[in-house]
Design an enzyme around this catalytic site. Structure first.
Site, PDB file in Angstrom:
ATOM      1  N   TYR A 151       3.574  -6.018  17.034  1.00 43.40           N
ATOM      2  CA  TYR A 151       3.903  -5.118  15.922  1.00 43.40           C
ATOM      3  C   TYR A 151       4.450  -3.788  16.465  1.00 43.40           C
ATOM      4  O   TYR A 151       5.446  -3.262  15.958  1.00 43.40           O
ATOM      5  CB  TYR A 151       2.633  -4.885  15.107  1.00 43.40           C
ATOM      6  CG  TYR A 151       2.785  -4.004  13.909  1.00 43.40           C
ATOM      7  CD1 TYR A 151       3.435  -4.456  12.766  1.00 43.40           C
ATOM      8  CD2 TYR A 151       2.231  -2.719  13.890  1.00 43.40           C
ATOM      9  CE1 TYR A 151       3.550  -3.643  11.641  1.00 43.40           C
ATOM     10  CE2 TYR A 151       2.332  -1.914  12.773  1.00 43.40           C
ATOM     11  CZ  TYR A 151       2.995  -2.379  11.651  1.00 43.40           C
ATOM     12  OH  TYR A 151       3.090  -1.565  10.538  1.00 43.40           O
ATOM     13  N   SER A 168       4.129   3.434  13.039  1.00 41.15           N
ATOM     14  CA  SER A 168       2.662   3.309  13.066  1.00 41.15           C
ATOM     15  C   SER A 168       2.140   4.002  14.316  1.00 41.15           C
ATOM     16  O   SER A 168       2.838   4.074  15.334  1.00 41.15           O
ATOM     17  CB  SER A 168       2.305   1.829  13.137  1.00 41.15           C
ATOM     18  OG  SER A 168       0.960   1.667  13.532  1.00 41.15           O
ATOM     19  N   SER A 169       0.888   4.449  14.247  1.00 40.24           N
ATOM     20  CA  SER A 169       0.300   5.103  15.434  1.00 40.24           C
ATOM     21  C   SER A 169       0.101   4.116  16.578  1.00 40.24           C
ATOM     22  O   SER A 169      -0.110   4.535  17.720  1.00 40.24           O
ATOM     23  CB  SER A 169      -1.030   5.763  15.069  1.00 40.24           C
ATOM     24  OG  SER A 169      -1.926   4.812  14.553  1.00 40.24           O
ATOM     25  N   CYS A 170       0.208   2.798  16.308  1.00 41.33           N
ATOM     26  CA  CYS A 170       0.012   1.833  17.406  1.00 41.33           C
ATOM     27  C   CYS A 170       1.225   1.751  18.330  1.00 41.33           C
ATOM     28  O   CYS A 170       1.184   1.029  19.323  1.00 41.33           O
ATOM     29  CB  CYS A 170      -0.358   0.465  16.873  1.00 41.33           C
ATOM     30  SG  CYS A 170       0.967  -0.364  16.020  1.00 41.33           S
ATOM     31  N   ASP A 214     -12.409  -4.823  19.786  1.00 43.47           N
ATOM     32  CA  ASP A 214     -12.477  -3.403  19.416  1.00 43.47           C
ATOM     33  C   ASP A 214     -11.074  -2.830  19.202  1.00 43.47           C
ATOM     34  O   ASP A 214     -10.887  -1.868  18.475  1.00 43.47           O
ATOM     35  CB  ASP A 214     -13.139  -2.598  20.548  1.00 43.47           C
ATOM     36  CG  ASP A 214     -14.647  -2.508  20.392  1.00 43.47           C
ATOM     37  OD1 ASP A 214     -15.147  -2.773  19.272  1.00 43.47           O
ATOM     38  OD2 ASP A 214     -15.315  -2.169  21.383  1.00 43.47           O
ATOM     39  N   LEU A 251       0.834  -1.212   0.000  1.00 45.29           N
ATOM     40  CA  LEU A 251       0.000   0.000   0.000  1.00 45.29           C
ATOM     41  C   LEU A 251       0.867   1.260   0.000  1.00 45.29           C
ATOM     42  O   LEU A 251       0.713   2.141  -0.849  1.00 45.29           O
ATOM     43  CB  LEU A 251      -0.901  -0.056   1.246  1.00 45.29           C
ATOM     44  CG  LEU A 251      -1.733   1.160   1.591  1.00 45.29           C
ATOM     45  CD1 LEU A 251      -2.797   1.406   0.528  1.00 45.29           C
ATOM     46  CD2 LEU A 251      -2.416   0.974   2.958  1.00 45.29           C
ATOM     47  N   VAL A 252       1.788   1.338   0.931  1.00 41.18           N
ATOM     48  CA  VAL A 252       2.608   2.548   1.090  1.00 41.18           C
ATOM     49  C   VAL A 252       3.670   2.644   0.002  1.00 41.18           C
ATOM     50  O   VAL A 252       3.832   3.679  -0.646  1.00 41.18           O
ATOM     51  CB  VAL A 252       3.268   2.550   2.487  1.00 41.18           C
ATOM     52  CG1 VAL A 252       4.286   3.669   2.609  1.00 41.18           C
ATOM     53  CG2 VAL A 252       2.210   2.662   3.571  1.00 41.18           C
ATOM     54  N   HIS A 283      -7.263  -4.371   7.033  1.00 38.81           N
ATOM     55  CA  HIS A 283      -7.691  -3.326   7.960  1.00 38.81           C
ATOM     56  C   HIS A 283      -9.162  -2.994   7.671  1.00 38.81           C
ATOM     57  O   HIS A 283      -9.735  -3.467   6.703  1.00 38.81           O
ATOM     58  CB  HIS A 283      -6.811  -2.082   7.795  1.00 38.81           C
ATOM     59  CG  HIS A 283      -5.424  -2.290   8.282  1.00 38.81           C
ATOM     60  ND1 HIS A 283      -4.414  -2.714   7.460  1.00 38.81           N
ATOM     61  CD2 HIS A 283      -4.866  -2.156   9.509  1.00 38.81           C
ATOM     62  CE1 HIS A 283      -3.296  -2.830   8.155  1.00 38.81           C
ATOM     63  NE2 HIS A 283      -3.537  -2.498   9.407  1.00 38.81           N
ATOM     64  N   PRO A 313       2.845   7.109  10.723  1.00 40.04           N
ATOM     65  CA  PRO A 313       1.546   7.334  10.069  1.00 40.04           C
ATOM     66  C   PRO A 313       0.390   6.816  10.903  1.00 40.04           C
ATOM     67  O   PRO A 313       0.522   5.825  11.609  1.00 40.04           O
ATOM     68  CB  PRO A 313       1.636   6.515   8.773  1.00 40.04           C
ATOM     69  CG  PRO A 313       2.986   5.909   8.731  1.00 40.04           C
ATOM     70  CD  PRO A 313       3.579   6.008  10.096  1.00 40.04           C
ATOM     71  N   LYS A 370       8.110  -2.001  15.870  1.00 40.35           N
ATOM     72  CA  LYS A 370       8.240  -0.646  15.312  1.00 40.35           C
ATOM     73  C   LYS A 370       9.002   0.277  16.268  1.00 40.35           C
ATOM     74  O   LYS A 370       9.794   1.116  15.827  1.00 40.35           O
ATOM     75  CB  LYS A 370       6.853  -0.073  14.992  1.00 40.35           C
ATOM     76  CG  LYS A 370       6.181  -0.743  13.799  1.00 40.35           C
ATOM     77  CD  LYS A 370       6.929  -0.418  12.511  1.00 40.35           C
ATOM     78  CE  LYS A 370       6.298  -1.015  11.280  1.00 40.35           C
ATOM     79  NZ  LYS A 370       7.089  -0.773  10.065  1.00 40.35           N
ATOM     80  N   ARG A 386     -11.252   5.967  15.024  1.00 40.84           N
ATOM     81  CA  ARG A 386     -10.035   5.834  14.222  1.00 40.84           C
ATOM     82  C   ARG A 386      -9.885   7.041  13.307  1.00 40.84           C
ATOM     83  O   ARG A 386     -10.875   7.631  12.861  1.00 40.84           O
ATOM     84  CB  ARG A 386     -10.078   4.568  13.350  1.00 40.84           C
ATOM     85  CG  ARG A 386      -9.992   3.252  14.119  1.00 40.84           C
ATOM     86  CD  ARG A 386      -8.614   3.018  14.711  1.00 40.84           C
ATOM     87  NE  ARG A 386      -8.537   1.720  15.369  1.00 40.84           N
ATOM     88  CZ  ARG A 386      -8.930   1.478  16.624  1.00 40.84           C
ATOM     89  NH1 ARG A 386      -9.417   2.454  17.373  1.00 40.84           N
ATOM     90  NH2 ARG A 386      -8.805   0.263  17.140  1.00 40.84           N
TER      91      ARG A 386
HETATM   92  O1  GFB Z   1      -8.277  -1.451  10.909  1.00 39.25           O
HETATM   93  P1  GFB Z   1      -8.216  -2.405  12.044  1.00 39.25           P
HETATM   94  O2  GFB Z   1      -8.134  -3.852  11.712  1.00 39.25           O
HETATM   95  O3  GFB Z   1      -7.013  -2.056  12.970  1.00 39.25           O
HETATM   96  O4  GFB Z   1      -9.566  -2.231  12.929  1.00 39.25           O
HETATM   97  P2  GFB Z   1      -6.660  -1.243  14.323  1.00 39.25           P
HETATM   98  C1  GFB Z   1     -10.042  -0.964  13.308  1.00 39.25           C
HETATM   99  C2  GFB Z   1     -11.369  -1.103  14.006  1.00 39.25           C
HETATM  100  O5  GFB Z   1     -12.345  -1.518  13.058  1.00 39.25           O
HETATM  101  C3  GFB Z   1     -11.412  -2.126  15.150  1.00 39.25           C
HETATM  102  C4  GFB Z   1     -13.113  -2.578  13.593  1.00 39.25           C
HETATM  103  O6  GFB Z   1     -12.177  -1.606  16.206  1.00 39.25           O
HETATM  104  C5  GFB Z   1     -12.109  -3.310  14.496  1.00 39.25           C
HETATM  105  O7  GFB Z   1     -12.790  -4.155  15.425  1.00 39.25           O
HETATM  106  N1  GFB Z   1     -13.673  -3.390  12.520  1.00 39.25           N
HETATM  107  C6  GFB Z   1     -14.997  -3.507  12.245  1.00 39.25           C
HETATM  108  C7  GFB Z   1     -13.018  -4.164  11.638  1.00 39.25           C
HETATM  109  N2  GFB Z   1     -15.195  -4.375  11.251  1.00 39.25           N
HETATM  110  C8  GFB Z   1     -13.982  -4.798  10.844  1.00 39.25           C
HETATM  111  C9  GFB Z   1     -13.568  -5.708   9.833  1.00 39.25           C
HETATM  112  O8  GFB Z   1     -14.360  -6.317   9.103  1.00 39.25           O
HETATM  113  N3  GFB Z   1     -12.221  -5.873   9.697  1.00 39.25           N
HETATM  114  C10 GFB Z   1     -11.307  -5.221  10.481  1.00 39.25           C
HETATM  115  N4  GFB Z   1     -10.003  -5.425  10.268  1.00 39.25           N
HETATM  116  N5  GFB Z   1     -11.697  -4.375  11.460  1.00 39.25           N
HETATM  117  C11 GFB Z   1      -4.309  -1.988  13.560  1.00 39.25           C
HETATM  118  C12 GFB Z   1      -3.162  -2.694  14.223  1.00 39.25           C
HETATM  119  O9  GFB Z   1      -5.208  -1.742  14.572  1.00 39.25           O
HETATM  120  O10 GFB Z   1      -3.964  -0.750  13.018  1.00 39.25           O
HETATM  121  C13 GFB Z   1      -1.928  -2.636  13.438  1.00 39.25           C
HETATM  122  O11 GFB Z   1      -3.549  -4.018  14.516  1.00 39.25           O
HETATM  123  C14 GFB Z   1      -1.671  -1.305  12.769  1.00 39.25           C
HETATM  124  O12 GFB Z   1      -0.874  -2.949  14.285  1.00 39.25           O
HETATM  125  C15 GFB Z   1      -2.907  -0.730  12.139  1.00 39.25           C
HETATM  126  O13 GFB Z   1      -1.147  -0.389  13.677  1.00 39.25           O
HETATM  127  C16 GFB Z   1      -2.710   0.655  11.592  1.00 39.25           C
HETATM  128  O14 GFB Z   1      -6.713   0.220  14.062  1.00 39.25           O
HETATM  129  O15 GFB Z   1      -7.458  -1.699  15.484  1.00 39.25           O
END
Ligand code: GFB
Length: 309
Positions: A137, A108-110, A270, A15-16, A180, A164, A141, A210
């Site tokens: 992760y 990453s912001s995490c 979450d 992606l990046v 994501h 980012p 980082k 987010r």
């Molecule tokens: O984008 P995401 O997987 O990553 O999930 P994080 C963000 C939010 O969306 C969480 C919700 O609260 C998920 O529970 N969500 C809702 C979903 N439906 C879905 C779905 O169908 N798929 C996914 N994936 N999420 C990541 C980190 O955290 O962010 C990495 O695990 C990294 O390390 C990345 O830093 C940028 O924002 O929670």
């Protein structure tokens, strides 16, 4: 940074990296160095050393990493920790040993504490415990940031680190087990619309907040930092505003044209309650995001329909 400097983009198919490759080509940089994973395995130290010794890039952008959404991070902490440590250790060391002028490490912001004050300033790093779903992760980082800072402190290397926020855009991973949230919900809403389903399942409670940055904005920030920022202190890159997962899901359904209901799968995590970055530092230097969320999601959906649907 001259137009004929050799610039190595590690991770140019992701992606990046792909967004950076597009931008640097458009800007007229003529000696862009890329290697696919089958050509160069960045976890293989001797192979990385040989590549750098032969190519001697002047600039290195480290956009290669094992990445994934909340489920992949939560379920494969071993691979997220080991692969990322190996990739970054190999690339950062080889860049230094082969005389790179500058390296940009992408974090990453995490990396920030789970309960950091919002918006999160760069000074919050290591201020408290991390979010458990992506701790492996984040630790990798943080180690990368500290390695870049150590090279600066011990040897004077110009190795910078940018953090980012959550990213999305063309070339994102649309595999539901690894993706994501934006890629996942675009796929789910599209498939529900095409299949005539009456609901889309969204993970968690919908309450986490987010922040999302379109990847072309991230690429422009990276080029800006390569040209204008020479400090070992980390610097945030974000959109400056966030929304709840529920609001995001509604926006995505609207862009896709899915008119059914949202169903909530609360057995899924979450993750961190909120991670909005404080971007006042990069803004004060003269960069700001341009692409609004709705437009970025529409562009990403167009790409998904063209290449993945
Ligand atoms: O984008 P995401 O997987 O990553 O999930 P994080 C963000 C939010 O969306 C969480 C919700 O609260 C998920 O529970 N969500 C809702 C979903 N439906 C879905 C779905 O169908 N798929 C996914 N994936 N999420 C990541 C980190 O955290 O962010 C990495 O695990 C990294 O390390 C990345 O830093 C940028 O924002 O929670």
């Amino acid at each position: 940074m001259e137009k004929n400097d050799i610039i190595y983009i590690a991770g140019h198919r992701g992606l990046v990296g792909s967004a950076l490759l597009r931008l640097l080509k458009e800007e007229g940089f003529s000696r862009l160095l890329t290697r696919s994973r089958s050509e160069l395995d960045l976890t293989n130290k001797p192979a990385v050393e040989e590549f750098f010794a032969r190519q001697k890039p002047a600039y290195v952008i480290l956009a290669a990493a094992r990445v994934g959404g909340i489920a992949a991070n939560n379920e494969e902490p071993v691979e997220f920790l080991i692969d990322n440590l190996q990739i970054q250790n190999n690339v950062i060391r080889a860049a230094f040993e082969n005389g790179a002028h500058k390296l940009l490490f992408l974090g990453s912001s995490c990396i920030y504490p789970k309960h950091a004050p919002q918006p999160i300033a760069e000074s919050e790093l290591l201020g408290g415990p991390l979010e458990p779903t992506n701790e492996a992760y984040a630790i990798a980082k943080i180690a990368g940031i500290k390695l870049c800072q150590a090279y600066e402190r011990q040897y004077g290397a110009n190795f910078i680190s940018a953090m980012p926020t959550n990213l999305y855009g063309p070339n994102d991973n649309f595999d539901l087990a690894k993706s994501h949230v934006i890629a996942a919900l675009l796929r789910k809403a599209h498939e529900a619309k095409m299949g005539g389903a009456d609901e889309v399942v969204v993970w968690g409670s919908g309450e986490p907040r987010r922040e999302f940055l379109y990847v072309d904005d991230l690429a422009s920030a990276c080029l800006f930092l390569l040209q204008n920022y020479d400090s070992p202190e980390i610097i945030n890159i974000g959109a400056g505003q966030d929304l709840t997962v529920r609001e995001l899901a509604e926006l995505i359904c609207d862009v896709v044209g899915f008119e059914g209901e949202l169903a909530w799968d609360r057995s899924k995590p979450d993750g961190t309650p909120r991670k909005l970055l404080d971007i006042s530092k990069i803004k004060s230097l003269g960069w700001q995001p341009k692409i609004p969320l709705r437009e970025g999601i529409a562009r990403t959906y167009a790409w998904f329909k063209a290449y993945c649907a």
